[in-house]
Design a protein around this motif. Structure first.
Motif, PDB file in Angstrom:
ATOM      1  N   PRO A 144       2.002  32.367  29.685  1.00 27.62           N
ATOM      2  CA  PRO A 144       2.421  32.798  28.338  1.00 27.62           C
ATOM      3  C   PRO A 144       3.509  31.890  27.783  1.00 27.62           C
ATOM      4  O   PRO A 144       4.432  31.500  28.506  1.00 27.62           O
ATOM      5  CB  PRO A 144       2.961  34.211  28.573  1.00 27.62           C
ATOM      6  CG  PRO A 144       2.388  34.658  29.871  1.00 27.62           C
ATOM      7  CD  PRO A 144       2.175  33.418  30.687  1.00 27.62           C
ATOM      8  N   ASP A 145       3.375  31.546  26.511  1.00 33.40           N
ATOM      9  CA  ASP A 145       4.330  30.639  25.866  1.00 33.40           C
ATOM     10  C   ASP A 145       4.540  31.129  24.439  1.00 33.40           C
ATOM     11  O   ASP A 145       4.035  30.542  23.492  1.00 33.40           O
ATOM     12  CB  ASP A 145       3.766  29.207  25.897  1.00 33.40           C
ATOM     13  CG  ASP A 145       4.764  28.203  25.348  1.00 33.40           C
ATOM     14  OD1 ASP A 145       5.965  28.528  25.317  1.00 33.40           O
ATOM     15  OD2 ASP A 145       4.333  27.111  24.938  1.00 33.40           O
ATOM     16  N   PHE A 146       5.272  32.222  24.306  1.00 31.16           N
ATOM     17  CA  PHE A 146       5.480  32.795  22.978  1.00 31.16           C
ATOM     18  C   PHE A 146       6.567  32.016  22.244  1.00 31.16           C
ATOM     19  O   PHE A 146       7.571  31.635  22.838  1.00 31.16           O
ATOM     20  CB  PHE A 146       5.883  34.264  23.097  1.00 31.16           C
ATOM     21  CG  PHE A 146       4.791  35.124  23.651  1.00 31.16           C
ATOM     22  CD1 PHE A 146       3.709  35.476  22.868  1.00 31.16           C
ATOM     23  CD2 PHE A 146       4.820  35.550  24.970  1.00 31.16           C
ATOM     24  CE1 PHE A 146       2.685  36.257  23.385  1.00 31.16           C
ATOM     25  CE2 PHE A 146       3.802  36.331  25.492  1.00 31.16           C
ATOM     26  CZ  PHE A 146       2.728  36.693  24.689  1.00 31.16           C
ATOM     27  N   LEU A 197      -4.553  41.017  32.245  1.00 31.59           N
ATOM     28  CA  LEU A 197      -5.772  40.273  31.897  1.00 31.59           C
ATOM     29  C   LEU A 197      -5.943  39.048  32.791  1.00 31.59           C
ATOM     30  O   LEU A 197      -7.030  38.755  33.273  1.00 31.59           O
ATOM     31  CB  LEU A 197      -5.711  39.825  30.436  1.00 31.59           C
ATOM     32  CG  LEU A 197      -5.919  40.900  29.381  1.00 31.59           C
ATOM     33  CD1 LEU A 197      -5.494  40.373  28.018  1.00 31.59           C
ATOM     34  CD2 LEU A 197      -7.380  41.324  29.333  1.00 31.59           C
ATOM     35  N   ALA A 198      -4.850  38.327  32.998  1.00 30.29           N
ATOM     36  CA  ALA A 198      -4.923  37.073  33.759  1.00 30.29           C
ATOM     37  C   ALA A 198      -5.408  37.315  35.178  1.00 30.29           C
ATOM     38  O   ALA A 198      -6.097  36.459  35.762  1.00 30.29           O
ATOM     39  CB  ALA A 198      -3.554  36.390  33.769  1.00 30.29           C
ATOM     40  N   ALA A 199      -5.080  38.485  35.736  1.00 29.23           N
ATOM     41  CA  ALA A 199      -5.465  38.784  37.121  1.00 29.23           C
ATOM     42  C   ALA A 199      -6.981  38.719  37.300  1.00 29.23           C
ATOM     43  O   ALA A 199      -7.462  38.487  38.411  1.00 29.23           O
ATOM     44  CB  ALA A 199      -4.945  40.166  37.506  1.00 29.23           C
ATOM     45  N   LYS A 200      -7.720  38.901  36.212  1.00 20.82           N
ATOM     46  CA  LYS A 200      -9.193  38.899  36.314  1.00 20.82           C
ATOM     47  C   LYS A 200      -9.797  37.546  35.933  1.00 20.82           C
ATOM     48  O   LYS A 200     -11.017  37.400  35.886  1.00 20.82           O
ATOM     49  CB  LYS A 200      -9.765  39.981  35.381  1.00 20.82           C
ATOM     50  CG  LYS A 200      -9.409  41.396  35.805  1.00 20.82           C
ATOM     51  CD  LYS A 200     -10.022  42.419  34.872  1.00 20.82           C
ATOM     52  CE  LYS A 200      -8.965  43.086  34.052  1.00 20.82           C
ATOM     53  NZ  LYS A 200      -9.389  43.851  32.926  1.00 20.82           N
ATOM     54  N   ALA A 208      -7.631  29.940  26.210  1.00 17.45           N
ATOM     55  CA  ALA A 208      -7.154  31.327  26.229  1.00 17.45           C
ATOM     56  C   ALA A 208      -6.812  31.741  27.661  1.00 17.45           C
ATOM     57  O   ALA A 208      -5.802  32.408  27.903  1.00 17.45           O
ATOM     58  CB  ALA A 208      -8.214  32.253  25.643  1.00 17.45           C
ATOM     59  N   ARG A 209      -7.669  31.335  28.629  1.00 18.54           N
ATOM     60  CA  ARG A 209      -7.379  31.672  30.025  1.00 18.54           C
ATOM     61  C   ARG A 209      -6.049  31.034  30.444  1.00 18.54           C
ATOM     62  O   ARG A 209      -5.233  31.661  31.125  1.00 18.54           O
ATOM     63  CB  ARG A 209      -8.538  31.227  30.929  1.00 18.54           C
ATOM     64  CG  ARG A 209      -9.778  32.121  30.785  1.00 18.54           C
ATOM     65  CD  ARG A 209     -10.894  31.701  31.731  1.00 18.54           C
ATOM     66  NE  ARG A 209     -11.671  30.593  31.197  1.00 18.54           N
ATOM     67  CZ  ARG A 209     -12.772  30.743  30.459  1.00 18.54           C
ATOM     68  NH1 ARG A 209     -13.241  31.939  30.180  1.00 18.54           N
ATOM     69  NH2 ARG A 209     -13.423  29.689  30.007  1.00 18.54           N
ATOM     70  N   MET A 211       4.036  41.904  26.021  1.00 23.46           N
ATOM     71  CA  MET A 211       2.808  41.132  26.215  1.00 23.46           C
ATOM     72  C   MET A 211       2.956  40.196  27.417  1.00 23.46           C
ATOM     73  O   MET A 211       2.048  40.067  28.235  1.00 23.46           O
ATOM     74  CB  MET A 211       2.463  40.359  24.938  1.00 23.46           C
ATOM     75  CG  MET A 211       2.001  41.284  23.812  1.00 23.46           C
ATOM     76  SD  MET A 211       1.974  40.507  22.183  1.00 23.46           S
ATOM     77  CE  MET A 211       0.555  39.449  22.329  1.00 23.46           C
ATOM     78  N   ARG A 212       4.111  39.555  27.519  1.00 19.42           N
ATOM     79  CA  ARG A 212       4.326  38.608  28.630  1.00 19.42           C
ATOM     80  C   ARG A 212       4.398  39.335  29.975  1.00 19.42           C
ATOM     81  O   ARG A 212       3.848  38.876  30.962  1.00 19.42           O
ATOM     82  CB  ARG A 212       5.638  37.834  28.387  1.00 19.42           C
ATOM     83  CG  ARG A 212       5.921  36.741  29.399  1.00 19.42           C
ATOM     84  CD  ARG A 212       7.302  36.162  29.213  1.00 19.42           C
ATOM     85  NE  ARG A 212       8.307  37.198  29.366  1.00 19.42           N
ATOM     86  CZ  ARG A 212       9.215  37.531  28.443  1.00 19.42           C
ATOM     87  NH1 ARG A 212       9.291  36.884  27.317  1.00 19.42           N
ATOM     88  NH2 ARG A 212      10.074  38.509  28.670  1.00 19.42           N
ATOM     89  N   ASP A 213       5.047  40.507  30.006  1.00 10.35           N
ATOM     90  CA  ASP A 213       5.308  41.173  31.289  1.00 10.35           C
ATOM     91  C   ASP A 213       4.203  42.145  31.692  1.00 10.35           C
ATOM     92  O   ASP A 213       4.060  42.441  32.878  1.00 10.35           O
ATOM     93  CB  ASP A 213       6.642  41.938  31.227  1.00 10.35           C
ATOM     94  CG  ASP A 213       7.812  41.000  30.992  1.00 10.35           C
ATOM     95  OD1 ASP A 213       7.654  39.788  31.246  1.00 10.35           O
ATOM     96  OD2 ASP A 213       8.868  41.465  30.536  1.00 10.35           O
TER      97      ASP A 213
END
Ligand SMILES: CC(C)(COP(=O)(O)OP(=O)(O)OC[C@H]1O[C@@H](n2cnc3c(N)ncnc32)[C@H](O)[C@@H]1OP(=O)(O)O)[C@@H](O)C(=O)NCCC(=O)NCCS
Length: 210
Positions: A123-125, A96-99, A116-117, A88-90
């Motif tokens: 990411p901070d799992f 998703l973030a790119a958009k 959420a954005r 999910m992080r990689d």
């Protein structure tokens, strides 16, 4: 079909064609178990964080509850938390973030789905050592129409058996501390609250050994 709950409710494996339904259920339950539609300006992000990647990266442990009106819930599991968090992080989050614009770290300026954005850009799992005894984790959300029918408890027991078969030692769940119904529900399934300085305070962690 994996479990017949009666009255047209059944448990089955989730499919790629269920992604929209997963996002819908996640949104309708995303405010500590209540409908988060009014809070979010992007109806998809909750599901893209908490539901769809589990169907993609751990499909053997992704189940939906079908009802006479369509998908009314899901039960999603991940036997190996560090493995799914790494993907999910990689992979998932950067795509998703790119958009999406990054709202920046100042929470006082965040509006609607900015939380959420921000999470997707940064990411901070949470998987500190104290959770390593419970390496599996998961999510369950049922629409109102499916609640109170023992679907959650029977479905979760099914999930626990599947996860235990992988050899995982135990499971943890993240729950909003305000979601008293879910906290009680997990208690009936043998989960207990884990408190530790390495765990964030804004989330309750429920754990259970297999
Ligand atoms: C929490 C949830 C998964 C429970 O599933 P469910 O199918 O409704 O629960 P069950 O019918 O299997 O209930 C089993 C037991 O759990 C407890 N329980 C379930 N929901 C409860 C609630 N809202 N309040 C208090 N206890 C509850 C009860 O002890 C119940 O036993 P009983 O029926 O003999 O009283 C479901 O209500 C749900 O999806 N809620 C909204 C989303 C959510 O909060 N998800 C969890 C996010 S961490």
């Amino acid at each position: 079909m994996l479990i017949d709950f009666g009255d047209g409710f059944v448990l089955r494996h989730a499919e790629p064609s269920d992604h929209a339904a997963l996002r819908n259920v996640c949104l309708k339950t995303g405010d500590s178990g209540k409908d988060a539609t009014a809070r979010e300006d992007d109806p998809n992000l909750l599901g893209e964080i908490y539901a769809v990647p589990y169907r993609v990266y751990a499909p053997d442990f992704a189940f939906v509850v079908d009802s006479p009106e369509g998908v009314a819930g899901y039960i999603l599991g991940a036997p190996d938390t560090p493995a799914i968090y790494a993907r999910m992080r990689d992979e998932w989050f950067p795509r998703l973030a790119a958009k999406l614009r990054d709202p920046g770290p100042d929470e006082s300026r965040w509006q609607r789905s900015d939380w959420a954005r921000y999470a997707l850009h940064h990411p901070d799992f949470v998987y500190p050592e104290v959770l390593h005894e419970y390496p599996a984790h998961g999510h369950i959300d049922l629409l109102e129409v499916a609640r109170g029918r023992q679907i959650g408890s029977r479905g979760m027991r099914y999930m626990l058996d599947r996860l235990a078969e992988t050899g995982a030692k135990g499971m943890h769940l993240q729950v909003s501390p305000r979601n008293f119904g879910a906290l009680k529900f997990y208690g009936t399934l043998g989960f207990s609250l884990l408190s530790h300085e390495s765990l964030p305070r804004h989330t309750a962690f429920m754990v259970r050994r297999f």
